[in-house]
Design a protein around this motif. Structure first.
Motif, PDB file in Angstrom:
ATOM      1  N   ARG A 222       0.834  -1.209   0.000  1.00  0.00           N
ATOM      2  CA  ARG A 222       0.000   0.000   0.000  1.00  0.00           C
ATOM      3  C   ARG A 222       0.870   1.262   0.000  1.00  0.00           C
ATOM      4  O   ARG A 222       0.599   2.217  -0.716  1.00  0.00           O
ATOM      5  N   ASN A 223       1.925   1.242   0.802  1.00  0.00           N
ATOM      6  CA  ASN A 223       2.797   2.411   0.884  1.00  0.00           C
ATOM      7  C   ASN A 223       3.536   2.649  -0.429  1.00  0.00           C
ATOM      8  O   ASN A 223       3.717   3.797  -0.852  1.00  0.00           O
ATOM      9  N   ALA A 224       3.952   1.557  -1.085  1.00  0.00           N
ATOM     10  CA  ALA A 224       4.648   1.688  -2.373  1.00  0.00           C
ATOM     11  C   ALA A 224       3.692   2.219  -3.438  1.00  0.00           C
ATOM     12  O   ALA A 224       4.067   3.049  -4.277  1.00  0.00           O
ATOM     13  N   LEU A 225       2.448   1.754  -3.402  1.00  0.00           N
ATOM     14  CA  LEU A 225       1.451   2.237  -4.364  1.00  0.00           C
ATOM     15  C   LEU A 225       1.122   3.705  -4.103  1.00  0.00           C
ATOM     16  O   LEU A 225       0.985   4.490  -5.052  1.00  0.00           O
ATOM     17  N   LEU A 226       0.995   4.062  -2.841  1.00  0.00           N
ATOM     18  CA  LEU A 226       0.676   5.444  -2.485  1.00  0.00           C
ATOM     19  C   LEU A 226       1.713   6.403  -3.058  1.00  0.00           C
ATOM     20  O   LEU A 226       1.375   7.497  -3.532  1.00  0.00           O
TER      21      LEU A 226
END
Length: 408
Positions: A222-226
């Motif tokens: 999720r953090n990488a996508l954000l």
């Protein structure tokens, strides 16, 4: 525009935003399972890349033909999905259309080709670069593509006996691919590989990145996508799909525009089954129709799940090896989901008793850990269920009377 998205009013909103150039670079399609979200995402990708700007699904420009057959290099598809049932139902529709020389043969042919490629697209070399299984996956994909080529447009279809064998081989290879290599949660390496690809400028229109079951992503993913959603490339469109919008982190929700897909009525679902799969007899929901293609009947899976739960309550030790065999080794994995979901459903009766909610929560946590052990950590179903049996039996010692309330 969106002619192949049946009985879904959100298509009007999408069409309007595209026509008026109001479509943002990051979208979230939210709605119930089998509500047409992936169909809409793939159709959006096609519309945005259409050379003729005609927007209709029957457009014959080179880009639209590639999108219709799901061979366009400007689309990346990530995320877990139970593909086997759709592939099996599409195969039946296709073969029936051939034997009947039906007027919908072309549509049925596309249906089957696309059902396979909805799986194989998830195994793009771009996404899997650096993965230790890449060579094994590549071998299976090569075999699938060689067989697909034999039945793809514009070739004449082979004689029916040969066609039937090709389709059977495709279904088997697809099942092997889905069962052995499709992750239940997107690896962070795939998001990083996708980000590199997204920043490479395309010479042929917009790129579209579709992430299915985005609510299942781990924190690191999720953090990488954000990070990429905060500064998206100008010629990329991101489409996230979810059955559960509430499970999407708020910082991601703030960077996407949500399009809500309604739950179709039973009558409208029957209409979808008739129009897409050309089955005019089945009277249930889309999910119920797809479940008829399971190798093991859902009723048998539920029966084995009930046996497992009641064995815990009654302090019996079921033969897990025999149970797994009766459930077809939980292959495809959707059988495992049905088995575990039924276990969780059995805890509902606990909630009406003192401390029942606590017992139900603890048991549900054990069931979810069992699912993770199989889906994420590649433990065998037998080993994971034996561990669940042990831990649930220990839990039953603390909540014996409560568990009895949920017994059959």
């Amino acid at each position: 525009m969106y002619e192949n998205l049946v009985n879904q009013p959100v298509s009007k909103d999408l069409s309007s935003d595209i026509k008026n150039k109001r479509l943002p670079g990051s979208l979230l399609f939210s709605g119930a399972e089998a509500s047409g979200k992936l169909t809409a995402a793939l159709e959006t990708a096609r519309i945005l890349s259409c050379h003729e700007k005609s927007k209709t699904f029957n457009c014959t420009c080179p880009s639209c033909l590639q999108h219709k057959s799901l061979t366009c290099s400007n689309v990346l598809l990530l995320g877990p999905r139970d593909c086997f049932l759709e592939i099996s139902s599409a195969k039946k529709t296709f073969l029936n259309s051939v034997t009947q020389n039906a007027s919908y043969l072309t549509a049925a042919r596309y249906l089957f080709l696309r059902s396979i490629r909805k799986l194989t697209l998830r195994f793009s070399d771009i996404l899997w670069q650096g993965d230790r299984d890449l060579n094994k996956i590549g071998s299976i994909i090569l075999d699938i593509n060689e067989n697909l080529e034999k039945i793809d447009f514009p070739r004449e279809l082979p004689p029916f006996d040969e066609l039937e064998k090709i389709c059977e081989s495709l279904v088997k290879k697809a099942l092997d691919l889905e069962t052995d290599y499709l992750y239940d949660s997107i690896p962070v390496s795939q998001i990083r590989n996708m980000e590199v690809w997204a920043h490479i400028k395309s010479e042929d229109g917009k790129k579209t990145i579709i992430i299915e079951n985005a609510d299942r992503m781990q924190a690191s993913v999720r953090n990488a996508l954000l990070k990429i959603l905060e500064e998206p490339p100008a010629d990329c469109v991101f489409i996230l799909l979810t059955n559960n919008r509430n499970a999407i982190m708020q910082t991601i929700l703030s960077r996407v525009r949500t399009y809500n897909f309604m739950s179709r009525s039973l009558e409208k679902q029957k209409d979808v089954i008739t129009r897409v799969f050309h089955n005019e007899v089945f009277s249930g929901s889309i999910n119920d129709y797809l479940l008829t293609f399971l190798p093991v009947k859902p009723e048998e899976i539920k029966a084995q799940s009930d046996l497992f739960f009641d064995s815990i309550v009654n302090h019996n030790l079921p033969n897990i090896s025999d149970l797994v065999k009766k459930c077809g080794a939980f292959n495809p994995r959707v059988e495992l989901r049905l088995f575990l979901e039924n276990l969780i459903l059995r805890t509902r009766a606990m909630n009406s008793t003192p401390n029942g909610s606590e017992a139900a929560f603890e048991f549900t946590s054990l069931v979810r850990s069992c699912s993770d052990n199989i889906m994420l950590y590649n433990q065998t179903p037998q080993g994971a269920l034996e561990l669940l049996l042990r831990d649930a039996a220990a839990l039953n010692k603390n909540y014996g009377d409560i568990f009895k309330c949920a017994a059959m």
